[in-house]
Design an enzyme around this catalytic site. Sequence first.
Site, PDB file in Angstrom:
ATOM      1  N   GLY B  18       0.813  -1.214   0.000  1.00 33.62           N
ATOM      2  CA  GLY B  18       0.000   0.000   0.000  1.00 33.62           C
ATOM      3  C   GLY B  18       0.845   1.263   0.000  1.00 33.62           C
ATOM      4  CE  LYS B  43      -1.906  -6.755  -5.297  1.00 31.11           C
ATOM      5  NZ  LYS B  43      -1.621  -5.964  -4.113  1.00 31.11           N
ATOM      6  CB  THR B  97       6.448  -8.706  12.436  1.00 27.68           C
ATOM      7  OG1 THR B  97       6.517  -8.743  11.019  1.00 27.68           O
ATOM      8  CG2 THR B  97       5.039  -8.997  12.909  1.00 27.68           C
ATOM      9  CD  GLU B 244      13.827  -1.545  25.698  1.00 27.50           C
ATOM     10  OE1 GLU B 244      13.173  -2.589  25.846  1.00 27.50           O
ATOM     11  OE2 GLU B 244      13.658  -0.762  24.752  1.00 27.50           O
ATOM     12  CG  HIS B 281       7.981 -20.180  43.903  1.00 25.58           C
ATOM     13  ND1 HIS B 281       8.068 -19.356  45.007  1.00 25.58           N
ATOM     14  CD2 HIS B 281       7.031 -21.096  44.198  1.00 25.58           C
ATOM     15  CE1 HIS B 281       7.213 -19.766  45.928  1.00 25.58           C
ATOM     16  NE2 HIS B 281       6.559 -20.822  45.460  1.00 25.58           N
TER      17      HIS B 281
END
Lengths: 456, 335
Positions: B18, B43, B97, B244, B281
């Site tokens: 798109g 396609k 993704t 992180e 636990h």
Amino acid sequence: MRHMDLFEWQGKRLLESVGIPVPRGAVVHNVAEAAQVAAAVGFPVVVKAQVLAEGRGKAGGVRVAGGRREIDAVAGHIMGLQIGGHAVRSLLIEELLRVRQEIYLAVTLDRCERRPLLLLSGDGGTALEEVVQRRPEALLTVPLDPLLDPTVAVHDGAMHAVTRIAETSGQGAGLREALLDLATQVYRLYRDRDATLVELSPLALVDDDASGGQGRRVAGRHSGPSLRHTDGAPLRLLALDVKVSIDGNALFRQRDLAAWRSDEDDRERRARNAQVSYVTLDGDIGVIGSGAGLAMSTVDAIAAAGGRAANFCDIGGGARAEQIAAALHVVATDPRVRVLLINVFAGIADGLEVARGLVAGLGRLDAARAAAEAALPIAQAHLAGREVADGAGEMARPPIVVRLDGSNATSGRRLLLTERPEVATVETPLEAVERVVALARKSLVDTLPPVLSADA
Amino acid sequence: VAILVDERSRVLVQGLEGREGAHHVERMLAAGTRVVAGVQPGKAGEDIQNVPIFDTVFDAVAQTAADVWLAFVPARFAKTAALEAADAGVRLLVLATQGIPVRDAVELVAELDRYGMDEMRRRGLGQRSGNGRRAGFERPVARNASERVPRVRLVGPGSPGLVTPGRCHVGFMAADMFRAGRVGVVSRSGTLTCEIAARLTRAGIGQSTCIGLGGDPVCGLGFVECLELFEADEQTDAVMLVGEIGGDDEQRAAYAAEQMTKPVVAYVAGFAAPPAKRLGHAGAIVSGGAGTAGAKAEAFAAAGIVVARRPDEIPGLVAAALSARAAGDGALGPA
């Protein structure tokens, strides 16, 4: 998305579905039902609070009811408890069993090694963590190969561990075979139901008397030597308690489990529906960030500057308009939020697009507020300060500070300045954090009684 | 040469459809990336921004010799799609993704590890290693980065992409954040990768390659391998590592960074994050507290790695690390 924790009764239904025995009993939601189920199960019964919190036993959430006279009082008492901040809304009524030995058996994700891990211990009590700290050898861990069938994976790796537990408990081959079968079924359940944790704590060896025996065997297939106590009493294995967590990202293929979802507040559910990641914290500064790392780093910076975040809200690096609008709706209507910080670095999104999304989101918020005002003229008259109910909170919007930087951010900031002059727009996170912390303090002072605020 | 991607990389995109897909392909092309093929079932014969579209990854690889796969396919198909790309012969998979089930990620990395192990066994490479914390985790580990060339590498899931500035941009990070230079950036966060790269760029510090690993509990490529690649790369002088909360990859990275000749600067997000709500636990026993930001920062500090407290400190610390290295390979630099 985060995992979904199941109540004990839900976990036990899953265990039964794969043939792992659990005590006879049923879940109830009021005292009358409790008495009915207890009578059907046969006294004495165990009454267990159904809450998703640790420390249930210590909080008085598990009690024995010896007879008809006690059950109403016990059930009524537990129904009124708050355990770990959770109100008890249901109870599990189960047969009381004579426990001879407690074993610990769990499968969980070992994210460091990126594979499932089977954990086994002959000490199945509630103090397992302390036991393991003192004697690490009391816990046996078996990595499971995720590409093998559960039967092969468990038999491949766990033979040594189950043999040791069977030997130390004096049961030998009977328990060894039973544990192997059971571990296989637990891992199969873990894998097939997209769990991140299935924990039998404890798995118990109980007296196999006529009332509970019914000839049921572990995993429905076990036919090895029988289990006996040293005094000759026949024993059987069953799961006295179970903890199950399901991967929130896999609920699309676990639809029956998704229907059990209950562990979130209203804001968390609204956020999830809009695909925004939201966690409630206990401060008063609302935080919206583009991307989990940036949002976390913002919460850190607020804490370092002496403020406290009311939430963690990640709209994703793409920062799409609908997500911004949804996040604004969730965070800005929280009555605890005195000031809102929106920290966007447009690295994946375009800064101008982000600004457009913000303007649209603020517009929707205003529209919702106008609608609420029109619908509630009387409630509005009674509005005083920020101590308002959730619905009325829609009307009083906290001040907003936007930090917008990154790709095409200059045009984005310009658009915000023109369209939303009341929103403070800054370039660096440091500046933004200092502003919101100061605003939160000022707002706190404003709501204090006059004498106190003159002091401050 | 930079690492993982450069001007020779031939990129295949899947699931970029798109208007938005076309927009990202356009941005990648504009940044100098050789986007050689797109995959959209049904396609074949069409194109996005003049890039030919094929029905399958096999067709695309056969006809264009694509060697980097960038995918934004729906979460439920991601594992199968990645395995197809590996089967088709692509050796660098970038999976953007988000929200992939943990089970799929676990199975995917296990399958891809096996590709690598088979290849290393065939070539007689690797050694048994006691790298895993628990017995039973032996797997062949390459002695150095060059041994690992044939491995199938998975970046992600949830990766924002990889950027070798000016030469190859794979993924969704805007090109104007980056500038070619000699600092490697590796990060578990998406937007923070952009933000930190942009801060370096504004401070006049360019980057060799920037890698967004993705922040999921189970990911392919980790810090340790990236550090090894940066250590071996002639065009990298220092590494900026952005961690992180969760897992223990930062602790492993701290150990790896200690062995490097090049300086590493670390930043960890999540100090004010509340402890994860966890039932039972098992979680506490398995992770043993390694997941907190504090534990990670301590591990870096103990390994002698400089830790930035806030993102705005990063450019200064990286500049200092670079000049210390220039002054005498780090060891002789100012204390």
